[in-house]
Scaffold this motif. Structure first.
Motif, short mmCIF file in Angstrom:
data_model
loop_
_atom_site.label_atom_id
_atom_site.label_comp_id
_atom_site.label_asym_id
_atom_site.label_seq_id
_atom_site.Cartn_x
_atom_site.Cartn_y
_atom_site.Cartn_z
N ASN A 46 32.67 55.88 63.87
CA ASN A 46 31.33 55.60 64.56
C ASN A 46 31.44 55.38 66.03
O ASN A 46 30.42 55.52 66.86
CB ASN A 46 30.42 54.54 63.98
CG ASN A 46 29.86 54.81 62.68
OD1 ASN A 46 29.56 56.00 62.32
ND2 ASN A 46 29.44 54.02 61.92
N LYS A 49 31.53 58.58 67.96
CA LYS A 49 30.19 58.98 67.67
C LYS A 49 29.23 58.22 68.90
O LYS A 49 28.40 58.84 69.42
CB LYS A 49 29.67 59.06 66.46
CG LYS A 49 28.42 59.75 66.25
CD LYS A 49 28.08 59.66 64.46
CE LYS A 49 26.94 60.51 64.32
NZ LYS A 49 26.57 60.69 62.88
N GLU A 52 29.66 59.26 72.53
CA GLU A 52 29.12 60.76 72.61
C GLU A 52 27.41 60.61 72.72
O GLU A 52 26.92 61.10 73.83
CB GLU A 52 29.34 61.49 71.69
CG GLU A 52 30.84 62.25 71.74
CD GLU A 52 31.21 62.69 70.28
OE1 GLU A 52 30.26 63.40 69.62
OE2 GLU A 52 32.38 62.88 69.94
N VAL A 116 24.54 53.38 66.29
CA VAL A 116 24.42 55.10 66.42
C VAL A 116 23.25 55.28 65.70
O VAL A 116 22.51 56.18 66.23
CB VAL A 116 25.66 55.28 65.38
CG1 VAL A 116 25.57 56.96 65.02
CG2 VAL A 116 26.97 55.36 66.14
N GLU A 120 20.55 58.03 67.46
CA GLU A 120 20.19 59.16 67.09
C GLU A 120 18.59 59.48 66.89
O GLU A 120 18.17 60.27 67.19
CB GLU A 120 20.78 59.10 65.68
CG GLU A 120 22.43 59.58 65.58
CD GLU A 120 22.78 59.52 64.07
OE1 GLU A 120 24.13 60.33 64.05
OE2 GLU A 120 22.34 58.59 63.12
#
Length: 131
Positions: A46, A49, A52, A116, A120
């Motif tokens: 995570n 992630k 990014e 995260v 998102e």
């Protein structure tokens, strides 16, 4: 205070099976260790992630409020992760360090997952606009 919390967590882990919440036959120390290691590896996944998504969020002009909240969650996760690592990654033995490690690595994983998820959700409408 940390030692008291760790001892309390140990007592909860040891006595909860006998209190009937989880049967003693289904609880095992080995599964506890595996679960703790799963949180450790999921945290690391995570974290990659998050980096990014954070960079993409900056490029897509996500609000500063959202970026600040995501970074705060990331910092909380990093602090918990570093706290867990102060105990080292315990060897596969039945030691108190697993309990303390597990508490902190689970918190780190939860904070990172929240960061995260926040990014998102913030990116979803922006990606739909550009698609």
């Amino acid at each position: 205070m940390k030692k008291v919390a760790a001892i309390l967590a140990l007592f909860l882990l040891v006595f909860v099976p006998f209190a009937g919440a989880v049967s003693a036959a289904t609880w095992s120390y080995e599964s506890f260790i595996k679960q703790s290691m799963a949180w450790y590896y999921l945290y690391q996944s995570n974290e990659d992630k998050f980096k990014e998504l954070y960079n993409l969020s900056v490029q897509m002009n996500v609000s500063n409020e959202t970026l600040s909240l995501a970074m705060e969650l990331y910092n909380n996760a990093s602090a918990e992760y570093n706290q867990a690592l102060t105990y080292g990654i315990p060897q596969e033995s039945r030691t108190l360090s697993w309990v303390v490690f597990s508490v902190h690595i689970r918190k780190a994983y939860i904070y990172m997952s929240q960061a995260v998820e926040l990014l998102e959700k913030a990116l979803a409408p922006l990606e739909n606009q550009t698609a």
